[in-house]
Write a protein that holds these residues in place. Structure first.
Motif, PDB file in Angstrom:
ATOM      1  N   GLU A   7      -7.807  -7.730  10.406  1.00  0.00           N
ATOM      2  CA  GLU A   7      -8.231  -7.218   9.098  1.00  0.00           C
ATOM      3  C   GLU A   7      -9.699  -7.607   9.160  1.00  0.00           C
ATOM      4  OE1 GLU A   7      -7.594 -11.172   6.217  1.00  0.00           O
ATOM      5  OE2 GLU A   7      -6.112  -9.508   6.302  1.00  0.00           O
ATOM      6  N   ASP A   8     -10.592  -6.699   8.366  1.00  0.00           N
ATOM      7  CA  ASP A   8     -12.172  -6.927   8.288  1.00  0.00           C
ATOM      8  C   ASP A   8     -12.421  -8.271   7.886  1.00  0.00           C
ATOM      9  OD1 ASP A   8     -12.103  -4.167   8.840  1.00  0.00           O
ATOM     10  OD2 ASP A   8     -12.943  -3.777   7.014  1.00  0.00           O
ATOM     11  N   PRO A   9     -13.526  -8.761   8.315  1.00  0.00           N
ATOM     12  CA  PRO A   9     -14.088  -9.973   7.852  1.00  0.00           C
ATOM     13  C   PRO A   9     -14.556 -10.142   6.499  1.00  0.00           C
ATOM     14  CG  PRO A   9     -15.218  -9.186   9.701  1.00  0.00           C
ATOM     15  CD  PRO A   9     -14.248  -8.136   9.404  1.00  0.00           C
ATOM     16  N   PRO A  10     -14.541 -11.129   5.690  1.00  0.00           N
ATOM     17  CA  PRO A  10     -14.928 -11.240   4.260  1.00  0.00           C
ATOM     18  C   PRO A  10     -16.211 -10.850   4.422  1.00  0.00           C
ATOM     19  CG  PRO A  10     -13.835 -13.089   4.974  1.00  0.00           C
ATOM     20  CD  PRO A  10     -14.070 -12.340   6.047  1.00  0.00           C
ATOM     21  N   LYS A  11     -16.918 -10.224   3.261  1.00  0.00           N
ATOM     22  CA  LYS A  11     -18.009  -9.722   2.920  1.00  0.00           C
ATOM     23  C   LYS A  11     -18.998 -10.833   2.999  1.00  0.00           C
ATOM     24  CE  LYS A  11     -21.091  -7.362  -0.541  1.00  0.00           C
ATOM     25  NZ  LYS A  11     -20.902  -6.800  -1.858  1.00  0.00           N
ATOM     26  N   GLY A  12     -20.121 -10.781   3.715  1.00  0.00           N
ATOM     27  CA  GLY A  12     -20.970 -11.889   3.954  1.00  0.00           C
ATOM     28  C   GLY A  12     -20.794 -12.784   5.169  1.00  0.00           C
ATOM     29  N   SER A  13     -19.491 -12.591   5.625  1.00  0.00           N
ATOM     30  CA  SER A  13     -19.446 -13.663   6.615  1.00  0.00           C
ATOM     31  C   SER A  13     -19.580 -13.221   8.234  1.00  0.00           C
ATOM     32  CB  SER A  13     -17.842 -13.933   6.693  1.00  0.00           C
ATOM     33  OG  SER A  13     -17.017 -12.726   7.075  1.00  0.00           O
ATOM     34  N   LEU A  14     -20.097 -12.000   8.458  1.00  0.00           N
ATOM     35  CA  LEU A  14     -20.525 -11.301   9.690  1.00  0.00           C
ATOM     36  C   LEU A  14     -22.172 -11.446   9.864  1.00  0.00           C
ATOM     37  CD1 LEU A  14     -19.081 -10.175  12.162  1.00  0.00           C
ATOM     38  CD2 LEU A  14     -19.454  -7.892  11.125  1.00  0.00           C
ATOM     39  N   TYR A  74     -14.334  -6.321  16.482  1.00  0.00           N
ATOM     40  CA  TYR A  74     -13.162  -5.174  16.740  1.00  0.00           C
ATOM     41  C   TYR A  74     -12.031  -5.543  15.744  1.00  0.00           C
ATOM     42  CZ  TYR A  74     -16.230  -3.599  20.340  1.00  0.00           C
ATOM     43  OH  TYR A  74     -17.393  -3.235  20.889  1.00  0.00           O
ATOM     44  N   VAL A  75     -11.651  -4.404  14.876  1.00  0.00           N
ATOM     45  CA  VAL A  75     -10.405  -4.670  13.968  1.00  0.00           C
ATOM     46  C   VAL A  75      -9.588  -3.773  14.312  1.00  0.00           C
ATOM     47  CG1 VAL A  75      -9.830  -4.924  11.523  1.00  0.00           C
ATOM     48  CG2 VAL A  75     -12.196  -5.505  12.252  1.00  0.00           C
ATOM     49  N   ASP A  76      -8.307  -4.234  14.495  1.00  0.00           N
ATOM     50  CA  ASP A  76      -7.180  -3.308  14.885  1.00  0.00           C
ATOM     51  C   ASP A  76      -6.302  -3.568  13.908  1.00  0.00           C
ATOM     52  OD1 ASP A  76      -5.353  -1.668  16.110  1.00  0.00           O
ATOM     53  OD2 ASP A  76      -4.847  -3.069  17.608  1.00  0.00           O
ATOM     54  N   ASP A  77      -6.635  -2.648  12.719  1.00  0.00           N
ATOM     55  CA  ASP A  77      -5.702  -2.708  11.611  1.00  0.00           C
ATOM     56  C   ASP A  77      -4.999  -1.444  11.481  1.00  0.00           C
ATOM     57  OD1 ASP A  77      -7.664  -1.073  10.832  1.00  0.00           O
ATOM     58  OD2 ASP A  77      -8.323  -2.176   8.985  1.00  0.00           O
ATOM     59  N   ARG A  78      -4.802  -0.639  12.471  1.00  0.00           N
ATOM     60  CA  ARG A  78      -4.361   0.673  12.412  1.00  0.00           C
ATOM     61  C   ARG A  78      -4.929   1.725  11.471  1.00  0.00           C
ATOM     62  NH1 ARG A  78       1.399  -0.145  14.974  1.00  0.00           N
ATOM     63  NH2 ARG A  78       1.045  -2.535  15.670  1.00  0.00           N
ATOM     64  N   SER A  79      -6.133   1.608  11.171  1.00  0.00           N
ATOM     65  CA  SER A  79      -6.853   2.716  10.155  1.00  0.00           C
ATOM     66  C   SER A  79      -7.554   3.678  10.946  1.00  0.00           C
ATOM     67  CB  SER A  79      -7.749   1.790   9.191  1.00  0.00           C
ATOM     68  OG  SER A  79      -8.670   1.301   9.985  1.00  0.00           O
ATOM     69  N   CYS A  80      -7.480   3.327  12.384  1.00  0.00           N
ATOM     70  CA  CYS A  80      -8.149   4.528  13.129  1.00  0.00           C
ATOM     71  C   CYS A  80      -7.279   5.299  13.851  1.00  0.00           C
ATOM     72  CB  CYS A  80      -9.354   3.753  14.066  1.00  0.00           C
ATOM     73  SG  CYS A  80     -10.423   3.295  13.372  1.00  0.00           S
ATOM     74  N   PRO A  81      -7.756   6.464  14.569  1.00  0.00           N
ATOM     75  CA  PRO A  81      -6.556   7.087  15.239  1.00  0.00           C
ATOM     76  C   PRO A  81      -5.997   6.461  16.346  1.00  0.00           C
ATOM     77  CG  PRO A  81      -8.484   8.504  14.587  1.00  0.00           C
ATOM     78  CD  PRO A  81      -8.728   7.241  14.163  1.00  0.00           C
TER      79      PRO A  81
END
Length: 79
Positions: A31-38, A45-52
């Motif tokens: 999942e995406d890192p929390p806002k302000g933590s990156l 890289y996030v593999d949350d299956r939201s991309c093709p």
């Protein structure tokens, strides 16, 4: 041993060590890192299956202090 043999042996020894310095393994978040933590310009890289299929989400950190938003895009799976 002659100097020539020592040079060849040293060259081979060094060249055999070079492939061991391969690129680091890519890790994927679920999942995406929390806002302000990156941190600014850090890429994860996030593999949350939201991309093709065959792609993952690349998230690049922004900066709240400089009003630079984080960037999110789908890219081919690295590595």
């Amino acid at each position: 041993m002659t100097m020539h043999v020592w040079v060849i042996a040293a060259t081979l020894w060094v060249s055999l060590g070079v492939p061991a310095q391969a690129q680091p393994r890519v890790e994927y978040l679920t999942e995406d890192p929390p806002k302000g933590s990156l941190p600014h310009r850090k890429v994860v890289y996030v593999d949350d299956r939201s991309c093709p299929k065959g792609e993952v989400k690349e998230v690049t950190g922004g900066s709240e202090r400089q009003s630079i938003p984080r960037k999110v895009r789908c890219v081919k799976r690295p590595g």
